[in-house]
Design an enzyme around this catalytic site. Structure first.
Site, PDB file in Angstrom:
ATOM      1  N   GLN A  36       2.213  -5.987  -3.071  1.00 30.94           N
ATOM      2  CA  GLN A  36       2.551  -5.957  -1.642  1.00 30.94           C
ATOM      3  C   GLN A  36       3.886  -5.221  -1.398  1.00 30.94           C
ATOM      4  O   GLN A  36       4.202  -4.303  -2.134  1.00 30.94           O
ATOM      5  CB  GLN A  36       2.571  -7.376  -1.063  1.00 30.94           C
ATOM      6  CG  GLN A  36       1.212  -8.031  -0.968  1.00 30.94           C
ATOM      7  CD  GLN A  36       0.899  -8.888  -2.159  1.00 30.94           C
ATOM      8  OE1 GLN A  36       1.756  -9.421  -2.836  1.00 30.94           O
ATOM      9  NE2 GLN A  36      -0.364  -9.039  -2.458  1.00 30.94           N
ATOM     10  N   PRO A  59      -9.490  -0.864   7.157  1.00 33.61           N
ATOM     11  CA  PRO A  59      -8.655   0.250   7.626  1.00 33.61           C
ATOM     12  C   PRO A  59      -7.220  -0.192   7.840  1.00 33.61           C
ATOM     13  O   PRO A  59      -6.973  -1.291   8.358  1.00 33.61           O
ATOM     14  CB  PRO A  59      -9.322   0.668   8.941  1.00 33.61           C
ATOM     15  CG  PRO A  59     -10.087  -0.533   9.391  1.00 33.61           C
ATOM     16  CD  PRO A  59     -10.533  -1.236   8.149  1.00 33.61           C
ATOM     17  N   ASP A  86       0.822  -1.225   0.000  1.00 34.03           N
ATOM     18  CA  ASP A  86       0.000   0.000   0.000  1.00 34.03           C
ATOM     19  C   ASP A  86       0.849   1.265   0.000  1.00 34.03           C
ATOM     20  O   ASP A  86       0.426   2.314   0.499  1.00 34.03           O
ATOM     21  CB  ASP A  86      -0.953   0.026   1.209  1.00 34.03           C
ATOM     22  CG  ASP A  86      -1.773  -1.243   1.331  1.00 34.03           C
ATOM     23  OD1 ASP A  86      -2.382  -1.637   0.329  1.00 34.03           O
ATOM     24  OD2 ASP A  86      -1.790  -1.842   2.422  1.00 34.03           O
ATOM     25  N   LYS A 101       2.549   2.211  -5.028  1.00 36.75           N
ATOM     26  CA  LYS A 101       3.281   1.712  -6.196  1.00 36.75           C
ATOM     27  C   LYS A 101       2.513   1.942  -7.488  1.00 36.75           C
ATOM     28  O   LYS A 101       3.109   2.188  -8.531  1.00 36.75           O
ATOM     29  CB  LYS A 101       3.574   0.225  -6.036  1.00 36.75           C
ATOM     30  CG  LYS A 101       4.496  -0.113  -4.874  1.00 36.75           C
ATOM     31  CD  LYS A 101       4.772  -1.594  -4.784  1.00 36.75           C
ATOM     32  CE  LYS A 101       3.534  -2.423  -4.496  1.00 36.75           C
ATOM     33  NZ  LYS A 101       2.924  -2.141  -3.173  1.00 36.75           N
ATOM     34  N   GLY A 124      -4.048  -4.301  -4.696  1.00 36.32           N
ATOM     35  CA  GLY A 124      -4.793  -3.292  -5.430  1.00 36.32           C
ATOM     36  C   GLY A 124      -3.950  -2.058  -5.670  1.00 36.32           C
ATOM     37  O   GLY A 124      -3.334  -1.528  -4.743  1.00 36.32           O
ATOM     38  N   HIS A 125      -3.871  -1.628  -6.927  1.00 37.57           N
ATOM     39  CA  HIS A 125      -3.178  -0.387  -7.268  1.00 37.57           C
ATOM     40  C   HIS A 125      -4.211   0.660  -7.636  1.00 37.57           C
ATOM     41  O   HIS A 125      -5.023   0.449  -8.541  1.00 37.57           O
ATOM     42  CB  HIS A 125      -2.225  -0.613  -8.448  1.00 37.57           C
ATOM     43  CG  HIS A 125      -0.986  -1.370  -8.093  1.00 37.57           C
ATOM     44  ND1 HIS A 125      -0.090  -1.819  -9.032  1.00 37.57           N
ATOM     45  CD2 HIS A 125      -0.495  -1.763  -6.895  1.00 37.57           C
ATOM     46  CE1 HIS A 125       0.908  -2.451  -8.431  1.00 37.57           C
ATOM     47  NE2 HIS A 125       0.671  -2.421  -7.126  1.00 37.57           N
ATOM     48  N   SER A 135       5.785  12.138  -4.411  1.00 39.72           N
ATOM     49  CA  SER A 135       4.380  12.325  -4.748  1.00 39.72           C
ATOM     50  C   SER A 135       3.726  13.234  -3.716  1.00 39.72           C
ATOM     51  O   SER A 135       3.880  13.029  -2.513  1.00 39.72           O
ATOM     52  CB  SER A 135       3.661  10.973  -4.778  1.00 39.72           C
ATOM     53  OG  SER A 135       2.272  11.153  -5.000  1.00 39.72           O
ATOM     54  N   THR A 182       2.764 -12.543   2.789  1.00 39.69           N
ATOM     55  CA  THR A 182       2.050 -13.136   1.661  1.00 39.69           C
ATOM     56  C   THR A 182       2.760 -14.423   1.263  1.00 39.69           C
ATOM     57  O   THR A 182       3.710 -14.863   1.925  1.00 39.69           O
ATOM     58  CB  THR A 182       1.953 -12.131   0.502  1.00 39.69           C
ATOM     59  OG1 THR A 182       1.008 -12.607  -0.463  1.00 39.69           O
ATOM     60  CG2 THR A 182       3.294 -11.883  -0.163  1.00 39.69           C
TER      61      THR A 182
END
Length: 430
Positions: A228, A308, A17, A20, A44-45, A418, A243
């Site tokens: 991940q 969360p 998270d 990426k 998820g991206h 960013s 993972t």
């Protein structure tokens, strides 16, 4: 932008998270192939293009750049049903995917029974891992146990059906042994949906290694993306709260089928603070009130599950470890803007045993991590909006000092920063 070599790996350096997806999206503008090298639909991206938000679980975020070829490597476990849902959703949103997505023939298929078994195992576990329930662990178990189903098996319909039937029978036996026979009908219905998609998947099967090597020969650029983060790596993470694949940069070569000497650059992505979702230690974690405040400031909810995320200060011990095990050549720091309102900002410098010795090395013993008391360095915040900054010199001096400190502690140059969710909210450091 993006003046690196012709094969770059983008890897997460925390617990996933890290942002990426945005970094891959930004760098994909200058590459011709983006390949995913491990993981499955548990990742998820999230990418923002103008006012549009895209959440991608299996297809590389390079798909949002017209003409970029997107590949899923042999290290991926592919959920066929979810994959085509994602594929079709992109088409519905006017993203041209025709001829632009390929899946390795050596990739293993994640079947519906893997999802059912994953949820069952997690529900019954005495010590829960905090999995997403997407079937990732059971799919990799079948791969390691040499009973998995690969994309290549789709070329022989009879063999594919035999392998599927064997998988169903193994799952049925386990479910019935656990008193979960009611789930069998649900499982069989889902299996038929997945099997029906086999022909469609076979049509886009490829050998990513051949495509990538040809790209090198043609002087084109390739980007390899992982899912991940380093601390979730099966071998190098906070085991067992990890993972089921190798998330680190070394896994990239294995996961797409090229030699490690072909990799020229490794970009590590870190948040300007630290988060993790699921169970397991978070040494620099906040108290409850600050945790909730940061979660709201950063929108820290999982892209895949909506769960969360727990939040904490930047963990320099973990970041330095990630720099070492990945061989980082550059850092991308994300979500700097989330810290804009804070008067002070902490950095975890070392882990200390209660009343005992301290270390700046990331330990193998996960139980130790659950009990450490980090030694923090506190830096002044900048309390100024950074979301409009596009050059390093535009940032407040305290923000630049914070980035300098991250660079110093990780011994890795910060190349990208960013400062917002949009594609254009990025600073490239010269």
């Amino acid at each position: 932008m993006f003046r690196t070599g012709n094969c770059t790996v983008v890897v997460g350096c925390q617990w996933g998270d890290e942002g990426k997806g945005k970094i891959v999206d930004v760098l994909s503008e200058a590459v011709q192939i983006v390949a995913r090298y491990q993981g499955g639909a548990n990742a998820g991206h999230t990418v923002h293009v103008g006012a549009k938000e895209f959440i991608l679980h299996q297809i590389p975020s390079g798909i949002l750049h017209p003409g970029t070829r997107c590949l899923l490597g042999n290290g991926v476990v592919l959920d066929i049903e979810q994959f085509f849902e994602e594929f079709d959703a992109l088409v519905e949103r006017d993203i041209d995917v025709g001829g632009r997505v390929g899946v390795s023939e050596r990739a293993h298929l994640l079947m519906p029974y893997h999802r059912v078994l994953d949820r069952m195992s997690e529900d019954r576990a005495a010590e829960k891992i905090g999995t997403t329930g997407r079937g990732i662990g059971p799919a990799y178990e079948d791969k390691a146990g040499r009973r998995g189903i690969r994309v290549a098996d789709l070329h022989d319909a009879d063999r594919f059906r035999r392998l599927v039937d064997r998988g169903i029978e193994r799952a049925r036996a386990r479910l019935e042994a656990m008193g979960e026979s009611a789930r069998v009908d649900e499982l069989l219905e889902a299996m038929e949906r997945s099997v029906a998609l086999g022909e469609r998947l076979r049509a886009i099967a490829t050998d990513p290694a051949i495509e990538i090597m040809q790209a090198f020969a043609d002087g084109r650029r390739v980007l390899l993306e992982g899912a991940q983060g380093t601390a979730l790596d099966l071998d190098h993470g906070t085991y067992p709260f990890v993972t089921s694949s190798n998330t680190t940069a070394a896994g990239a070569a294995i996961g797409v089928g090229i030699g490690p000497t072909r990799i020229t650059d490794v970009v590590g992505v870190v948040k300007a603070y630290t988060t993790r979702v699921g169970n397991g230690p978070l040494p620099t974690g906040f108290d409850e009130a600050m945790d909730e405040r940061m979660r709201q400031l950063g929108g820290e909810f999982g892209a895949t599950t909506g769960r969360p995320r727990r939040c904490g200060w930047f963990d320099a011990v973990l970041a330095r470890y990630a720099a070492r095990v990945n061989g980082l050549t550059a850092l991308a720091v994300t979500k700097l803007d989330v810290l804009d309102t804070l008067p002070e900002i902490g950095i975890g410098l070392e882990y200390c045993k209660p009343g005992g010795e301290c270390t700046r090395e990331f330990p193998a013993d996960t139980s130790m991590l659950a009990n450490v008391e980090p030694n923090f360095e506190v830096m002044p915040g900048w309390q100024s909006d950074t979301t409009g900054c596009r050059k390093l010199e535009d940032l407040p001096s305290n923000a630049r000092a914070y980035l300098d400190r991250i660079e110093e502690l990780t011994a890795t140059p910060v190349r990208w920063v960013s400062v917002g969710t949009r594609r254009d909210q990025i600073i490239e450091v010269a």
